[in-house]
Design a protein around this motif. Structure first.
Motif, short mmCIF file in Angstrom:
data_model
loop_
_atom_site.label_atom_id
_atom_site.label_comp_id
_atom_site.label_asym_id
_atom_site.label_seq_id
_atom_site.Cartn_x
_atom_site.Cartn_y
_atom_site.Cartn_z
N ARG A 185 8.42 1.53 -12.62
CA ARG A 185 8.20 3.00 -13.12
C ARG A 185 7.67 3.74 -11.69
O ARG A 185 8.32 4.85 -11.55
N ARG A 186 6.87 3.37 -11.08
CA ARG A 186 6.38 4.05 -9.77
C ARG A 186 7.79 4.09 -8.91
O ARG A 186 7.81 5.40 -8.33
N ILE A 187 8.39 3.16 -8.80
CA ILE A 187 9.34 3.16 -7.88
C ILE A 187 10.59 4.23 -8.18
O ILE A 187 11.07 4.97 -7.34
N THR A 188 10.96 3.98 -9.71
CA THR A 188 12.01 4.92 -9.98
C THR A 188 11.56 6.69 -9.94
O THR A 188 12.32 7.44 -9.79
N ALA A 189 10.13 6.73 -9.99
CA ALA A 189 9.56 8.02 -9.75
C ALA A 189 9.56 8.63 -8.65
O ALA A 189 9.34 9.74 -8.32
N THR A 190 9.47 7.77 -7.43
CA THR A 190 9.49 8.08 -6.10
C THR A 190 10.56 9.25 -5.72
O THR A 190 11.55 9.05 -6.11
N ALA A 194 2.55 -5.26 -15.02
CA ALA A 194 2.52 -5.17 -13.74
C ALA A 194 3.77 -4.73 -12.96
O ALA A 194 4.12 -3.87 -12.17
N ALA A 195 4.53 -5.55 -13.37
CA ALA A 195 5.99 -5.30 -12.79
C ALA A 195 6.81 -4.14 -13.30
O ALA A 195 7.41 -3.41 -12.61
N SER A 196 6.45 -3.86 -14.69
CA SER A 196 7.13 -2.69 -15.24
C SER A 196 6.39 -1.41 -14.75
O SER A 196 7.28 -0.28 -14.40
N ALA A 197 5.12 -1.55 -14.45
CA ALA A 197 4.46 -0.26 -13.86
C ALA A 197 5.11 -0.08 -12.45
O ALA A 197 5.34 1.01 -12.11
N GLY A 256 0.82 -1.13 0.13
CA GLY A 256 0.05 0.04 0.13
C GLY A 256 0.90 1.29 0.18
O GLY A 256 1.08 1.80 -1.26
N GLU A 257 1.53 1.65 1.29
CA GLU A 257 2.27 2.71 1.35
C GLU A 257 3.70 2.26 1.22
O GLU A 257 4.12 1.19 1.71
N PHE A 258 4.76 3.18 1.05
CA PHE A 258 6.07 2.96 0.85
C PHE A 258 6.53 2.46 2.15
O PHE A 258 6.31 2.91 3.18
N SER A 259 7.29 1.18 2.29
CA SER A 259 7.69 0.69 3.26
C SER A 259 9.17 0.15 3.09
O SER A 259 9.84 0.32 2.01
N ILE A 260 9.62 -0.62 4.22
CA ILE A 260 10.81 -1.23 4.18
C ILE A 260 10.87 -2.15 3.05
O ILE A 260 11.94 -2.32 2.32
N ALA A 261 9.97 -2.91 2.71
CA ALA A 261 9.90 -3.80 1.66
C ALA A 261 10.17 -3.22 0.30
O ALA A 261 11.06 -3.62 -0.58
N ASP A 262 9.50 -2.04 0.24
CA ASP A 262 10.14 -1.45 -1.22
C ASP A 262 11.33 -0.73 -1.37
O ASP A 262 11.84 -1.02 -2.44
N ALA A 263 11.93 -0.44 -0.20
CA ALA A 263 13.39 0.05 -0.01
C ALA A 263 14.21 -1.25 -0.27
O ALA A 263 15.31 -1.21 -0.99
N MET A 264 13.91 -2.40 0.28
CA MET A 264 14.57 -3.34 -0.11
C MET A 264 14.59 -4.03 -1.63
O MET A 264 15.66 -4.55 -2.07
N TYR A 265 13.61 -3.63 -2.13
CA TYR A 265 13.37 -4.06 -3.70
C TYR A 265 13.70 -2.94 -4.80
O TYR A 265 13.76 -3.16 -5.89
N PRO A 290 16.75 -1.30 -5.34
CA PRO A 290 17.66 -1.57 -6.09
C PRO A 290 17.47 -2.65 -7.27
O PRO A 290 18.30 -2.79 -8.40
N VAL A 291 16.62 -3.66 -7.09
CA VAL A 291 16.09 -4.46 -8.22
C VAL A 291 15.56 -3.43 -9.31
O VAL A 291 15.82 -3.70 -10.71
N ALA A 292 14.78 -2.67 -9.09
CA ALA A 292 14.17 -1.83 -10.00
C ALA A 292 15.22 -1.08 -10.70
O ALA A 292 15.14 -1.00 -12.19
N MET A 293 16.43 -0.86 -10.11
CA MET A 293 17.50 -0.21 -10.54
C MET A 293 18.31 -1.11 -11.71
O MET A 293 18.41 -0.59 -12.89
#
Length: 217
Positions: free
Chosen positions: A188-193, A182-185, A156-165, A167-170
């Motif tokens: 894109r969302r993580i990159t734009a945070t 879905a993964a591509s989207a 839902g909201e940005f959390s430790i889990a998103d921070a852990m993943y 670098p995978v998005a990078m």
């Protein structure tokens, strides 16, 4: 508090706690130590003599040293309970811990074959069977989380889990493996945070290079 980190272009482990501190607005001083130099370990130990000489490393206002990205994340969650670094719901929090620990300890083929190098572009390369299996598992994790908790982030909201993943998005931005929509989207969302974008912008301004990580065989 003081956070010791490596080069933003390369240091996936450093990226994780830095994002948490930035995203949640927790004040800290950043100390960047260039990786791969003869002086790297010596510089780390000059700041944190009681640690193992590894990055990232958090030093709190009492001089207590915490190393390892997930240990730092847990320390921040304990110290700043006013922020939902982990999901508030117990079941979601357990799920978030599991997928974060899986990221922390697994995906060796992805780490070895698609390392983080934000300035580079290696589209379609190093897609070994083991790496593709890791990518498939990551997409399954992301899909389950996004479907279960409704997005836009894994819980839902940005959390430790998103921070852990993050670098995978990078890595996915650099190596451009085939991903589901879905993964591509989500990438894109993580990159734009804002916190992630700030890290990327800093990485693009860096001039220090680690030559063997800038070339894909």
């Amino acid at each position: 508090m003081k956070l010791l980190i490596g080069d933003k272009n390369y240091s996936s482990w450093s990226m994780r706690p830095w994002l948490l501190l930035k995203h949640f607005g927790i004040p800290f001083d950043e100390v960047l130590i260039q990786l791969g130099e003869s002086s790297t370990t010596r510089e780390i130990l000059a700041h944190a003599p009681n640690g193992p000489g590894k990055l990232p490393c958090l030093i709190d206002d009492k001089g207590v040293v915490t190393w390892d990205s997930l240990a730092i994340a847990e320390t921040l969650a304990e110290r700043f309970p006013q922020y939902a670094l982990w999901p508030r719901d117990a079941a979601a929090r357990n799920h978030a811990r599991c997928v974060s620990a899986e990221m922390h300890s697994g995906f060796g083929d992805l780490r070895s074959n698609m390392w983080m190098n934000i300035r580079a572009s290696f589209p379609g390369k190093n897609a070994t069977p083991g790496t593709l299996a890791d990518i498939a598992r990551i997409q399954a994790i992301w899909g389950e989380c996004l479907d279960t908790y409704g997005g836009p982030f894994l819980f839902g909201e940005f959390s430790i889990a998103d921070a852990m993943y993050a670098p995978v998005a990078m890595r996915f931005n650099t190596w451009q493996p085939v991903l589901s929509e879905a993964a591509s989207a989500y990438v894109r969302r993580i990159t734009a945070t804002p916190a992630v974008k700030a890290w990327i912008d800093d990485a693009l301004r860096e001039t220090h290079a680690i030559p063997y990580q800038d070339v894909c065989p």
